[in-house]
Design a protein around this motif. Structure first.
Motif, mmCIF file in Angstrom:
data_model
loop_
_atom_site.group_PDB
_atom_site.id
_atom_site.type_symbol
_atom_site.label_atom_id
_atom_site.label_comp_id
_atom_site.label_asym_id
_atom_site.label_seq_id
_atom_site.Cartn_x
_atom_site.Cartn_y
_atom_site.Cartn_z
ATOM 1 N N VAL A 168 20.571 47.584 31.519
ATOM 2 C CA VAL A 168 20.115 47.055 32.925
ATOM 3 C C VAL A 168 20.969 47.254 34.066
ATOM 4 O O VAL A 168 20.821 47.753 35.101
ATOM 5 C CB VAL A 168 19.900 45.420 32.654
ATOM 6 C CG1 VAL A 168 19.189 44.870 34.082
ATOM 7 C CG2 VAL A 168 18.832 45.221 31.600
ATOM 8 N N GLN A 176 20.658 49.701 37.411
ATOM 9 C CA GLN A 176 20.609 49.125 38.869
ATOM 10 C C GLN A 176 21.521 49.889 39.737
ATOM 11 O O GLN A 176 21.374 49.722 40.841
ATOM 12 C CB GLN A 176 21.135 47.601 38.645
ATOM 13 C CG GLN A 176 20.213 46.442 38.232
ATOM 14 C CD GLN A 176 20.758 45.102 38.101
ATOM 15 O OE1 GLN A 176 22.286 45.113 37.568
ATOM 16 N NE2 GLN A 176 20.108 44.322 38.023
ATOM 17 N N ARG A 234 15.156 52.823 28.198
ATOM 18 C CA ARG A 234 14.648 51.738 28.914
ATOM 19 C C ARG A 234 12.978 51.775 28.305
ATOM 20 O O ARG A 234 12.744 50.493 28.265
ATOM 21 C CB ARG A 234 14.518 52.339 30.209
ATOM 22 C CG ARG A 234 13.762 51.428 31.217
ATOM 23 C CD ARG A 234 13.730 51.767 32.748
ATOM 24 N NE ARG A 234 13.113 51.072 33.549
ATOM 25 C CZ ARG A 234 11.990 51.027 34.034
ATOM 26 N NH1 ARG A 234 11.269 52.424 33.739
ATOM 27 N NH2 ARG A 234 11.270 50.291 34.805
#
Lengths: 239, 220
Positions: free
Chosen positions: A198, A202, A229
């Motif tokens: 994650v 980002q 993902r």
């Protein structure tokens, strides 16, 4: 090798039965070295910084050869132009925040040193903590001071080895915001180690995937980490 | 009270302590942070004088310093006199005898600092000397003081090594512990009592200083 690469590295290193074989280049302002624990990410950073001498290797930054085991050339850690914040940054416990930050600035003239100090204290919003000792700082303040110390000598490349993993998300985001602003302003590229999918997503950075000591792939985050993902989303039932 | 022996003892303990600390700092650095495989062997050798009978150590040193070895002959050739039965010989013997008392506390102190601080210093461009003087030594002040006190106290009280390699030459090699031995041999028990009390007071004061520092380090 990419034409615009500012750093190319060919590293071969053995630690017991573990064999690291990493050939990669850095060309993006922000690169994430992604991989599971034990993949060799920290070793790559320690080799780049000069803290570990690899069995074989060659590291070129700009036109400077930082390491060439064939010719026996190696540039000492503090002279590579590389700042490095380790997993557990260690401020000198007997020095104030100010003295810690000034430690890497001893070659500068006094005025310039004071100027740099002020700049770093302001950048990481730790001016009021300048005279405090490391034992008097909170976790976030400690990391800010450690970052300021690493950036004070104005490195050409900054290496971060998951230094904020122990902080809560809000604090981490706040420190990363300050850091990003500085990196953009000073045009300092960053190589950031992460095993958090994650977090890597980002950053919107270039990603190098390291698994079992081998570079699996390198490219934009949305291409390189897309399969992982999808896998994660399926696991949590979002797809 | 043999004041000549008292001064010689204090001089021997001071010189030995200063020289030993100069050797112990680099040796302890290597033992604390070095990665050589044969480090354990060096550590064992550095600890050996702790358990070796002083007469055994004294005997080997006496042989080494004498004219039968090339080292002894070289020393005689360079200085005109043998190393054995001289103050310099006593200093060398005392340094070897007290080596563990210097190396062990300093190595423990350095090991407690952690390699991360050394790495931080190197990454910030500091030389090894700067890291030593600005990071390692200030952070191991207590260990250094403890080592100094223990070396001093241990040298003050040594007997076997001193007797073997120094003999009993007034003003040159007769220390307080040898003086007590002489006084007892001559049935001068009152003198022996006074000399023994001085030795007891010096060593006890040194040990109290070392233990109070250790207590401070634990609580601080």
């Amino acid at each position: 090798m990419a034409e615009s690469a500012f750093l190319t590295a060919e590293i071969s290193h053995r630690i017991g039965s573990f064999h690291l074989e990493a050939h990669f280049h850095l060309s993006a302002p922000w690169t994430v070295l992604f991989g599971p624990s034990g993949a060799g990410k920290s070793t790559v950073l320690r080799v780049l910084a000069g803290l570990v001498a690899p069995s074989e290797g060659r590291i070129l930054m700009g036109n400077r050869v930082l390491l060439d085991t064939r010719s026996g050339l190696t540039v000492a850690p503090g002279h590579r132009g590389i700042g490095f914040l380790t997993q557990q940054p260690a401020l000198f416990p007997h020095m104030s925040v100010r003295r810690n930050i000034a430690f890497g600035l001893h070659q500068l003239a006094r005025e310039e040193r004071e100027q740099r100090l002020k700049e770093m204290l302001a950048l990481f919003r730790i001016g009021p903590l300048a005279e405090r000792m490391p034992s008097e700082l909170s976790g976030g303040e400690y990391q800010r001071a450690a970052l300021a110390r690493s950036l004070a000598p104005r490195p050409e490349l900054l290496l971060l080895d998951e230094p904020f993993s122990g902080l809560d998300a809000e604090l981490k985001a706040s420190i990363l915001d300050d850091l990003s602003a500085w990196l953009r302003k000073s045009h300092t590229p960053l190589l950031y180690v992460s095993h958090d999918l994650v977090e890597a997503y980002q950053t919107n950075a270039e990603v190098i995937v390291l698994e079992n000591g081998r570079i699996e792939t390198q490219g934009p985050v949305h291409e390189v980490l897309a399969p992982k993902r999808e896998q994660l989303l399926q696991q949590i039932g979002a797809r | 009270m043999d004041t000549q022996a008292l001064w010689l003892t204090l001089k021997l303990a001071t010189v030995t302590t200063v020289l030993l600390l100069c050797i112990a700092v680099p040796l302890s650095w290597w033992l604390a942070f070095g990665q050589a495989r044969w480090k354990i062997a060096i550590e064992a050798i550095a600890t050996l004088p702790l358990i070796l009978p002083p007469t055994v150590l004294g005997f080997y040193l006496l042989v080494l310093m004498g004219p039968r070895t090339s080292f002894g002959r070289l020393y005689i050739h360079l200085t005109g006199h043998p190393l054995a039965f001289s103050f310099s010989g006593l200093v060398i013997g005392s340094m070897i005898y007290s080596l563990p008392f210097a190396v062990q506390p300093v190595t423990t102190g350095f090991s407690g600092i952690g390699k991360e601080l050394l790495d931080a210093g190197r990454l910030l461009g500091a030389s090894w000397l700067r890291i030593l003087f600005q990071v390692l030594l200030p952070l191991s002040k207590r260990s250094l003081f403890s080592a100094a006190v223990l070396c001093f106290a241990h040298t003050i009280g040594e007997f076997g090594v001193v007797l073997m390699i120094g003999g009993d030459i007034p003003g040159a090699t007769r220390t307080l512990s040898i003086a007590i031995y002489d006084q007892v041999q001559d049935f001068r028990y009152a003198d022996a009592n006074r000399t023994a009390f001085v030795l007891l007071a010096i060593t006890l004061a040194a040990l109290i200083a070392a233990y109070s520092l250790r207590k401070q380090a634990r609580s601080g």
